[in-house]
Design an enzyme around this catalytic site. Sequence first.
Site, PDB file in Angstrom:
ATOM      1  N   GLU A  89       0.804  -1.222   0.000  1.00 45.45           N
ATOM      2  CA  GLU A  89       0.000   0.000   0.000  1.00 45.45           C
ATOM      3  C   GLU A  89       0.836   1.271   0.000  1.00 45.45           C
ATOM      4  O   GLU A  89       1.969   1.269   0.449  1.00 45.45           O
ATOM      5  CB  GLU A  89      -0.825   0.045   1.291  1.00 45.45           C
ATOM      6  CG  GLU A  89      -1.798  -1.057   1.384  1.00 45.45           C
ATOM      7  CD  GLU A  89      -2.495  -1.084   2.721  1.00 45.45           C
ATOM      8  OE1 GLU A  89      -2.662  -0.019   3.356  1.00 45.45           O
ATOM      9  OE2 GLU A  89      -2.881  -2.182   3.128  1.00 45.45           O
ATOM     10  N   CYS A 102       3.484   8.125   1.144  1.00 36.85           N
ATOM     11  CA  CYS A 102       3.952   7.141   2.108  1.00 36.85           C
ATOM     12  C   CYS A 102       4.129   5.822   1.358  1.00 36.85           C
ATOM     13  O   CYS A 102       3.192   5.339   0.724  1.00 36.85           O
ATOM     14  CB  CYS A 102       2.876   7.042   3.187  1.00 36.85           C
ATOM     15  SG  CYS A 102       3.131   5.704   4.329  1.00 36.85           S
ATOM     16  N   CYS A 109       5.368  -7.666   7.485  1.00 39.42           N
ATOM     17  CA  CYS A 109       6.383  -7.168   8.402  1.00 39.42           C
ATOM     18  C   CYS A 109       6.577  -8.220   9.478  1.00 39.42           C
ATOM     19  O   CYS A 109       5.652  -8.943   9.823  1.00 39.42           O
ATOM     20  CB  CYS A 109       5.883  -5.862   9.024  1.00 39.42           C
ATOM     21  SG  CYS A 109       7.057  -5.090  10.166  1.00 39.42           S
ATOM     22  N   CYS A 113       4.288  -5.574  15.998  1.00 42.73           N
ATOM     23  CA  CYS A 113       3.629  -4.560  16.832  1.00 42.73           C
ATOM     24  C   CYS A 113       2.131  -4.901  16.929  1.00 42.73           C
ATOM     25  O   CYS A 113       1.482  -5.163  15.923  1.00 42.73           O
ATOM     26  CB  CYS A 113       3.825  -3.159  16.247  1.00 42.73           C
ATOM     27  SG  CYS A 113       5.554  -2.684  16.135  1.00 42.73           S
ATOM     28  N   CYS A 116      -0.740  -2.987  14.819  1.00 42.39           N
ATOM     29  CA  CYS A 116      -0.503  -2.683  13.404  1.00 42.39           C
ATOM     30  C   CYS A 116      -0.994  -3.807  12.492  1.00 42.39           C
ATOM     31  O   CYS A 116      -0.699  -4.982  12.717  1.00 42.39           O
ATOM     32  CB  CYS A 116       0.991  -2.449  13.202  1.00 42.39           C
ATOM     33  SG  CYS A 116       1.424  -2.116  11.492  1.00 42.39           S
ATOM     34  N   SER A 214       9.266   5.227  16.186  1.00 42.48           N
ATOM     35  CA  SER A 214       7.918   4.881  16.673  1.00 42.48           C
ATOM     36  C   SER A 214       8.084   4.398  18.099  1.00 42.48           C
ATOM     37  O   SER A 214       8.488   3.262  18.327  1.00 42.48           O
ATOM     38  CB  SER A 214       7.312   3.782  15.805  1.00 42.48           C
ATOM     39  OG  SER A 214       7.230   4.230  14.478  1.00 42.48           O
ATOM     40  N   LEU A 215       7.803   5.268  19.055  1.00 40.07           N
ATOM     41  CA  LEU A 215       8.081   4.928  20.457  1.00 40.07           C
ATOM     42  C   LEU A 215       6.841   4.343  21.136  1.00 40.07           C
ATOM     43  O   LEU A 215       6.862   3.208  21.599  1.00 40.07           O
ATOM     44  CB  LEU A 215       8.590   6.177  21.196  1.00 40.07           C
ATOM     45  CG  LEU A 215       9.054   5.929  22.619  1.00 40.07           C
ATOM     46  CD1 LEU A 215      10.283   5.046  22.660  1.00 40.07           C
ATOM     47  CD2 LEU A 215       9.362   7.253  23.336  1.00 40.07           C
ATOM     48  N   HIS A 216       5.797   5.107  21.196  1.00 39.59           N
ATOM     49  CA  HIS A 216       4.484   4.677  21.698  1.00 39.59           C
ATOM     50  C   HIS A 216       4.420   4.305  23.176  1.00 39.59           C
ATOM     51  O   HIS A 216       3.329   4.132  23.711  1.00 39.59           O
ATOM     52  CB  HIS A 216       3.902   3.526  20.869  1.00 39.59           C
ATOM     53  CG  HIS A 216       3.910   3.739  19.392  1.00 39.59           C
ATOM     54  ND1 HIS A 216       3.722   4.972  18.812  1.00 39.59           N
ATOM     55  CD2 HIS A 216       4.094   2.883  18.346  1.00 39.59           C
ATOM     56  CE1 HIS A 216       3.779   4.863  17.493  1.00 39.59           C
ATOM     57  NE2 HIS A 216       4.017   3.602  17.187  1.00 39.59           N
ATOM     58  N   ASN A 290      -5.501   4.424  14.930  1.00 32.79           N
ATOM     59  CA  ASN A 290      -6.495   4.148  13.914  1.00 32.79           C
ATOM     60  C   ASN A 290      -6.924   2.702  14.144  1.00 32.79           C
ATOM     61  O   ASN A 290      -6.109   1.796  13.967  1.00 32.79           O
ATOM     62  CB  ASN A 290      -5.784   4.300  12.559  1.00 32.79           C
ATOM     63  CG  ASN A 290      -6.734   4.620  11.442  1.00 32.79           C
ATOM     64  OD1 ASN A 290      -7.914   4.323  11.513  1.00 32.79           O
ATOM     65  ND2 ASN A 290      -6.196   5.219  10.405  1.00 32.79           N
ATOM     66  N   CYS A 333      -1.570   1.715   8.227  1.00 37.22           N
ATOM     67  CA  CYS A 333      -0.720   0.665   7.655  1.00 37.22           C
ATOM     68  C   CYS A 333      -1.376  -0.697   7.439  1.00 37.22           C
ATOM     69  O   CYS A 333      -1.857  -1.301   8.391  1.00 37.22           O
ATOM     70  CB  CYS A 333       0.343   0.369   8.701  1.00 37.22           C
ATOM     71  SG  CYS A 333       1.802   1.230   8.497  1.00 37.22           S
TER      72      CYS A 333
HETATM   73  N1  SAH Z   1       8.052  -0.099  10.739  1.00 40.16           N
HETATM   74  C1  SAH Z   1       8.145   1.323  10.740  1.00 40.16           C
HETATM   75  C2  SAH Z   1       7.321   2.022   9.669  1.00 40.16           C
HETATM   76  C3  SAH Z   1       5.937   1.513   9.396  1.00 40.16           C
HETATM   77  S1  SAH Z   1       4.667   1.878  10.544  1.00 40.16           S
HETATM   78  C4  SAH Z   1       7.828   1.870  12.114  1.00 40.16           C
HETATM   79  O1  SAH Z   1       7.511   1.094  13.008  1.00 40.16           O
HETATM   80  O2  SAH Z   1       7.957   3.063  12.325  1.00 40.16           O
HETATM   81  C5  SAH Z   1       4.420   3.611  10.414  1.00 40.16           C
HETATM   82  C6  SAH Z   1       3.845   4.236  11.672  1.00 40.16           C
HETATM   83  O3  SAH Z   1       2.450   3.925  11.828  1.00 40.16           O
HETATM   84  C7  SAH Z   1       4.531   3.757  12.936  1.00 40.16           C
HETATM   85  O4  SAH Z   1       4.719   4.833  13.807  1.00 40.16           O
HETATM   86  C8  SAH Z   1       3.505   2.776  13.487  1.00 40.16           C
HETATM   87  O5  SAH Z   1       3.728   2.535  14.841  1.00 40.16           O
HETATM   88  C9  SAH Z   1       2.203   3.483  13.155  1.00 40.16           C
HETATM   89  N2  SAH Z   1       1.002   2.653  13.138  1.00 40.16           N
HETATM   90  C10 SAH Z   1       0.852   1.380  12.777  1.00 40.16           C
HETATM   91  N3  SAH Z   1      -0.419   0.962  12.908  1.00 40.16           N
HETATM   92  C11 SAH Z   1      -1.113   2.058  13.344  1.00 40.16           C
HETATM   93  C12 SAH Z   1      -2.478   2.272  13.667  1.00 40.16           C
HETATM   94  N4  SAH Z   1      -3.360   1.317  13.547  1.00 40.16           N
HETATM   95  N5  SAH Z   1      -2.839   3.506  14.080  1.00 40.16           N
HETATM   96  C13 SAH Z   1      -1.913   4.499  14.190  1.00 40.16           C
HETATM   97  N6  SAH Z   1      -0.619   4.354  13.898  1.00 40.16           N
HETATM   98  C14 SAH Z   1      -0.217   3.138  13.498  1.00 40.16           C
END
Ligand code: SAH
Length: 345
Positions: A89, A102, A109, A113, A116, A214-216, A290, A333
């Site tokens: 995508e 993007c 992957c 996570c 995701c 991507s810390l979260h 999301n 994603c």
């Molecule tokens: N693998 C890389 C890039 C792909 S994900 C990474 O982890 O950064 C891109 C961003 O979208 C990351 O910050 C990821 O944590 C976030 N992401 C993934 N799923 C999401 C969702 N459902 N809602 C919001 N952000 C999300």
Amino acid sequence: MVILQDYNLTELTQYLTDNYNVKPYVAKQIFEWLNKSVDFEGMTNVAKSVRSELKNNCIAVASRIVKTLTSTDGTQKFLFELYDGNVVEGVLMKYKYGNTLCVSSQVGCRMGCKFCASTLDGLVRNLSAGEILSQVLSVNALSTDKERYVTNIVLMGSGEPLDNFDNVVKFLHLVTDKDGINISERNISLSTCGVVPKMKQLADMGFSLNLTLSLHNADNDERLKIMPITKAYSVEEAISACRYYFEKTGRRVIIEYTLIDGQNDTRAHALKLASLIHGMSAHVNVISLNPVKETGLKGTSETNLKKFLKILESLNISATRRRTMGQDIEGACGQLRRRYLDDKV
Ligand code: SAH
């Protein structure tokens, strides 16, 4: 099969002269067609015999758009099909200053996570440099303007770019190449879940890219529950790699913080984040999750998000809310790919 978009002009010329006895000026013409995302059929100034020979052994356009969804806010989501039938995508976001695309770096992957959609079925395969580039080229080709359509790129689609390091680096060389579409390094961002040694390696390569972590969650135990990478590299190690990245490149690092209801969105979480990155040249992007139906996780409420931002601001942490775009077209994603695959079975 050889993917011709994997090559820069010099490599393509070498390959075509060595293997197909093609003259350098013809190689240049082919290179120009490839940059416009034109397949062999459309390369009208190249002899038919050359084109049909190439067609038997090579891929010209490495990823083609097979589905487009347009959001009410103008954001477009594309599904790209690769030569082997796999799909990835991309999302095009339109801003006043230009258009950001993007792109994906892997099919699926393996980072796991929990929130995701891209990682639900694990990694299928890496994309080659040309397959990543081709996503940009096919979106550029949608515009008839002479001006560049895609002005900015974020490696934030499916996949972990630093888990496909060599191909991603090659892609960065191709997309910034003066002979190619020549996008400035400063207009490119790479997002990682925190593959620390590769973050440092990237810093040492001297690109002027923007790096996003991507810390979260700033707490190791809690982060481990949603991001398995934390087992290999702690939050402190990831932050120290960000500091190193800044020292080497002078580029301010972005910290991505997706708020998940009841998981990482309290006052205590904001305080911990603030103390972790205190004094660092970083900016925090806050966004509400999301929701992905398979995960059962929910985004934080609007009130909570505002509170979270206020706390960070009160502690002098540079932070903004990242605009949520394309929610009605499953902007997160991997969601569109899953829907597409579900519909096919
Ligand atoms: N693998 C890389 C890039 C792909 S994900 C990474 O982890 O950064 C891109 C961003 O979208 C990351 O910050 C990821 O944590 C976030 N992401 C993934 N799923 C999401 C969702 N459902 N809602 C919001 N952000 C999300």
